[in-house]
Design an enzyme around this catalytic site. Structure first.
Site, short mmCIF file in Angstrom:
data_model
loop_
_atom_site.label_atom_id
_atom_site.label_comp_id
_atom_site.label_asym_id
_atom_site.label_seq_id
_atom_site.Cartn_x
_atom_site.Cartn_y
_atom_site.Cartn_z
N GLU A 1 -51.70 21.68 -34.21
CA GLU A 1 -52.87 20.84 -34.52
C GLU A 1 -52.56 19.36 -34.38
O GLU A 1 -53.14 18.53 -35.08
CB GLU A 1 -53.41 21.12 -35.93
CG GLU A 1 -54.17 22.39 -36.09
CD GLU A 1 -55.21 22.61 -35.02
OE1 GLU A 1 -55.76 21.61 -34.54
OE2 GLU A 1 -55.42 23.76 -34.65
C1 LIG Z 1 -46.75 28.68 -33.45
C2 LIG Z 1 -47.69 27.83 -32.65
C3 LIG Z 1 -49.05 28.04 -32.73
C4 LIG Z 1 -49.93 27.26 -31.95
N1 LIG Z 1 -51.27 27.56 -31.96
C5 LIG Z 1 -52.07 26.95 -31.04
C6 LIG Z 1 -53.42 27.40 -30.85
O1 LIG Z 1 -53.91 28.28 -31.54
N2 LIG Z 1 -54.16 26.81 -29.87
C7 LIG Z 1 -53.65 25.82 -29.07
O2 LIG Z 1 -54.38 25.34 -28.21
N3 LIG Z 1 -52.39 25.37 -29.24
C8 LIG Z 1 -51.59 25.91 -30.20
N4 LIG Z 1 -50.29 25.50 -30.35
C9 LIG Z 1 -49.81 24.39 -29.54
C10 LIG Z 1 -49.53 23.14 -30.38
O3 LIG Z 1 -50.73 22.56 -30.81
C11 LIG Z 1 -48.66 22.19 -29.52
O4 LIG Z 1 -47.38 22.79 -29.46
C12 LIG Z 1 -48.58 20.79 -30.10
O5 LIG Z 1 -49.82 20.15 -30.01
C13 LIG Z 1 -47.53 19.93 -29.39
O6 LIG Z 1 -47.63 20.00 -28.01
P1 LIG Z 1 -46.32 20.33 -27.14
O7 LIG Z 1 -45.69 21.54 -27.73
O8 LIG Z 1 -46.69 20.37 -25.73
O9 LIG Z 1 -45.34 19.13 -27.43
P2 LIG Z 1 -45.33 17.74 -26.63
O10 LIG Z 1 -46.72 17.24 -26.49
O11 LIG Z 1 -44.51 17.89 -25.42
O12 LIG Z 1 -44.57 16.81 -27.68
C14 LIG Z 1 -43.14 16.75 -27.79
C15 LIG Z 1 -42.79 15.57 -28.71
O13 LIG Z 1 -43.28 14.35 -28.15
C16 LIG Z 1 -44.11 13.68 -29.07
N5 LIG Z 1 -45.22 13.04 -28.37
C17 LIG Z 1 -45.93 13.52 -27.32
N6 LIG Z 1 -46.87 12.64 -26.97
C18 LIG Z 1 -46.78 11.59 -27.81
C19 LIG Z 1 -47.48 10.36 -27.95
N7 LIG Z 1 -48.51 10.04 -27.16
N8 LIG Z 1 -47.11 9.52 -28.95
C20 LIG Z 1 -46.09 9.84 -29.77
N9 LIG Z 1 -45.39 10.97 -29.68
C21 LIG Z 1 -45.73 11.85 -28.72
C22 LIG Z 1 -44.60 14.76 -30.04
O14 LIG Z 1 -44.94 14.20 -31.31
C23 LIG Z 1 -43.40 15.67 -30.10
O15 LIG Z 1 -42.49 15.20 -31.04
C24 LIG Z 1 -49.41 26.22 -31.15
C25 LIG Z 1 -48.04 25.99 -31.11
C26 LIG Z 1 -47.17 26.79 -31.82
C27 LIG Z 1 -45.69 26.54 -31.70
#
Ligand SMILES: Cc1cc2nc3c(=O)[nH]c(=O)nc-3n(C[C@H](O)[C@H](O)[C@H](O)COP(=O)(O)OP(=O)(O)OC[C@H]3O[C@@H](n4cnc5c(N)ncnc54)[C@H](O)[C@@H]3O)c2cc1C
Length: 597
Positions: A439
């Site tokens: 989220e």
């Molecule tokens: C168990 C689980 C359940 C989930 N359930 C859902 C679901 O039901 N539906 C759905 O759509 N998604 C879901 N997700 C996805 C989840 O919302 C994303 O994993 C999350 O939003 C982070 O995206 P990412 O993993 O691509 O990380 P990234 O976006 O690659 O981020 C990696 C790091 O970079 C930082 N970062 C990235 N961009 C910025 C920025 N602009 N400014 C500062 N810091 C930044 C982040 O804070 C983080 O520390 C789920 C994930 C998991 C693991």
């Protein structure tokens, strides 16, 4: 070892005495929420949480879910518990009366949700996401879509999911690539979504996916994203289930925690394309999805409170049983339980004080949402909405970051037994860890707070809330009670720190957004610490008044004052460090070149 027991006494205090149930129940549409009904709901929910959900928490963690040719089987007992859950009407608690819901305000449904999460967070994610889909459709769906889906979703017969994430599109949703090709009155979707919580399972007959995708001529970026309803089984006009849609779960994740919640990779359109129905207008999908996400962000903040509470209960139970060592300064004689050691008391007090502050802050946000939805005066509704908007990233970010720390302290209280799975303390730490990631990570919440919530409106709502804190604290300053006087001093310093950091942010953000961004997470934590301290100070002032009136429950109110004082003396002082990290430390965050890191 201690199983979950809903913290009913504190919840009733927070709802009725702190967050203003009496005011909320006078709002149009909230009249049902009488104190007696609220007590009955909390007590029944507490029994269900402890009796039906909590016993499945550990077994669900151990068994996880299984995938076989697109079919996900949930852990033993989950299906039956879900059936009982909907039979008892728990999915419809906050749902609109028009669609078969019970229409109770968020201040009630939010704290009930804390119980579900405290008892079994993996289970609770399923109804939570369904409620998010309901909120999005109530707000943005067509009449026909509402008629088709809302009754079944609110009644829990079908569940809902939120499909945003793709491998290249996580925090940055502008990179979403799933395609939606128009075809008559519907679209055909092609693409892969990852990490979809409860994206496939065996607890209900149909799953309603809300999916972000792009139409063929959509503009680049977030302005070209649309929102679609994609049911697992197509629904005929009479509501009966038709053909299986071209949607398939192709794998589930093996992950650190929440093992009983299936996290699915979902393929849309492996064959002819998954049939989807546009919600609202094309290219406004992200805006609509935010209705769901804002609710989900508040709920994930509440997950943080819930896991913290459960970790505290477990640590407290262990500390009262584990015999080790003698009282400090005593060399011989009886050995004592570890709760007698001052440092164990420090850990337990930290867990308790933070958890109560987090619950109070989350409830404040729920109350703001109730006023924003139901207040008869439009100007008031808008003001409350701004307060809710400001508090949402704070509740989400702060409560979830603290929850991992609290669950980690819970492990520490157990010593070596915390590190092995047997006691259950480790599961809370593993489950807690996801809350500050999904989220929107804490970094994303902090950017939202800094950019959209504070800088965009030149600090108007932030300053208004800070002014409210100051006014309350001015009145608190009149008390000569030693605990209240100490709380007053700490809160004054905390409010000053928050006000100074806010001024710095407003001055820095327009000209140097990178420096402001470096301070964004400390700024979010500063908000949580001070706003949590404010709510604990309010709680202490109410408790003092009740003691002066000779109210019953002397022990509860005395403990509340003691806990608020601990928060003021141990946790509020962190505000000064956060302010320093923002105002003087932001530049050093960025001082090294990328290849020096
Ligand atoms: C168990 C689980 C359940 C989930 N359930 C859902 C679901 O039901 N539906 C759905 O759509 N998604 C879901 N997700 C996805 C989840 O919302 C994303 O994993 C999350 O939003 C982070 O995206 P990412 O993993 O691509 O990380 P990234 O976006 O690659 O981020 C990696 C790091 O970079 C930082 N970062 C990235 N961009 C910025 C920025 N602009 N400014 C500062 N810091 C930044 C982040 O804070 C983080 O520390 C789920 C994930 C998991 C693991």
């Amino acid at each position: 070892m201690a199983e979950y027991s809903a913290p009913l006494r504190d919840m009733k205090f927070v709802i009725k005495e702190l967050a203003g149930l009496s005011e909320i129940s006078t709002l149009p549409g909230c009249g049902e929420a009488t104190p007696d009904l609220v007590d009955a709901v909390l007590e029944e929910a507490g029994k269900f949480a402890a009796g039906a959900l909590s016993p499945l928490n550990k077994s669900g963690d151990e068994q996880g879910c299984k995938l076989d040719d697109g079919v996900v089987t949930t852990a033993a007992g989950f299906k039956e518990a879900y059936r009982e859950f909907i039979k008892a009407g728990w999915t419809s608690l906050g749902g609109s009366l028009q669609w078969g819901g019970q229409g109770l305000p968020h201040i009630v449904s939010g704290l009930v949700s804390e119980m579900w999460n405290g008892a079994n967070m993996s289970f609770c994610l399923c109804p939570m996401l369904t409620t998010g889909v309901v909120n999005a459709l109530v707000r943005h769906g067509s009449q026909q879509q509402q008629d088709t889906y809302l009754h079944k979703l609110i009644g829990g017969e079908w569940t809902g999911t939120m499909n945003l994430t793709e491998p290249q599109a996580g925090s940055d949703l502008s990179a979403v690539r799933t395609r939606a090709v128009p075809e008559g009155d519907h679209y055909r979707l092609f693409g892969t979504k990852i990490f979809i919580t409860w994206g496939e399972h065996d607890m209900v007959e149909n799953i309603i996916h809300l999916v972000l995708a792009r139409t063929p001529d959509a503009p680049e970026g977030v302005k070209g994203i649309s929102l679609f309803i994609v049911p697992k089984y197509l629904v005929a006009k009479d509501g009966s289930l038709g053909a299986r849609n071209d949607v398939k779960c192709i794998s589930i994740e093996d992950k650190l925690g929440i093992h009983a919640s299936p996290t699915c990779v979902i393929a849309y359109g492996e064959k002819d394309g998954a049939i989807g129905y546009l919600v609202g207008e094309e290219n406004r999908g992200l805006e609509y999805m935010f209705t769901m996400m804002n609710f989900a962000r508040l709920e994930v903040g509440i997950e943080g409170v819930a896991i913290a509470e459960r970790a505290y209960q477990r640590a407290l139970g262990y500390a009262k049983e584990r015999v080790q060592g003698r009282p400090v300064g005593v060399r011989s004689g009886e050995r004592v339980t570890i709760i007698h050691h001052p440092d164990v008391r420090r850990m337990l007090m930290t867990m308790k004080a933070q958890t109560e502050a987090m619950r109070a802050l989350a409830a404040t946000a729920c109350a703001a949402l109730d006023h924003a939805h139901h207040h008869p005066d439009r100007t008031q509704r808008l003001q409350w909405q701004s307060v809710f908007d400001l508090l949402t990233p704070v509740v989400k970010g702060w409560c979830t970051e603290q929850c991992s720390e609290i669950a980690s302290l819970g492990v520490q209280v157990h010593g070596g037994m915390g590190f092995v799975e047997e006691t259950g303390a480790a599961q809370h730490l593993r489950d807690a860890r996801i809350t500050s990631i999904y989220e929107g990570t804490t970094g994303i919440q902090a950017n939202d707070l800094m950019g959209r919530k504070v800088a965009a409106e030149k600090g108007a709502t932030a300053k208004a809330v800070i002014a409210q804190m100051r006014e309350f604290n001015r009145q608190l300053g009149a008390s000569e009670h030693p605990a209240l006087a100490s709380i007053h001093r700490s809160l004054s310093a905390g409010i000053d720190a928050l006000a100074e950091a806010t001024e710095w942010l407003l001055a820095t953000y327009p000209s140097n957004p990178a420096a402001a961004g470096a301070g964004a997470v400390p700024y979010l934590k500063l908000w949580g610490t001070v706003a949590g301290g404010w709510q604990m100070a309010r709680a202490a002032a109410i408790a003092k008044q009740r003691l002066d009136e000779d109210a019953e429950d002397f022990d509860f109110y005395r403990a509340k004052i003691g806990t608020a004082r601990f928060f003021a003396e141990h946790i509020l002082p962190h505000a000064a460090a956060y302010k320093a990290a923002i105002v003087t430390g932001s530049h050093s965050t960025l001082a090294l070149e990328v290849d020096q890191l």
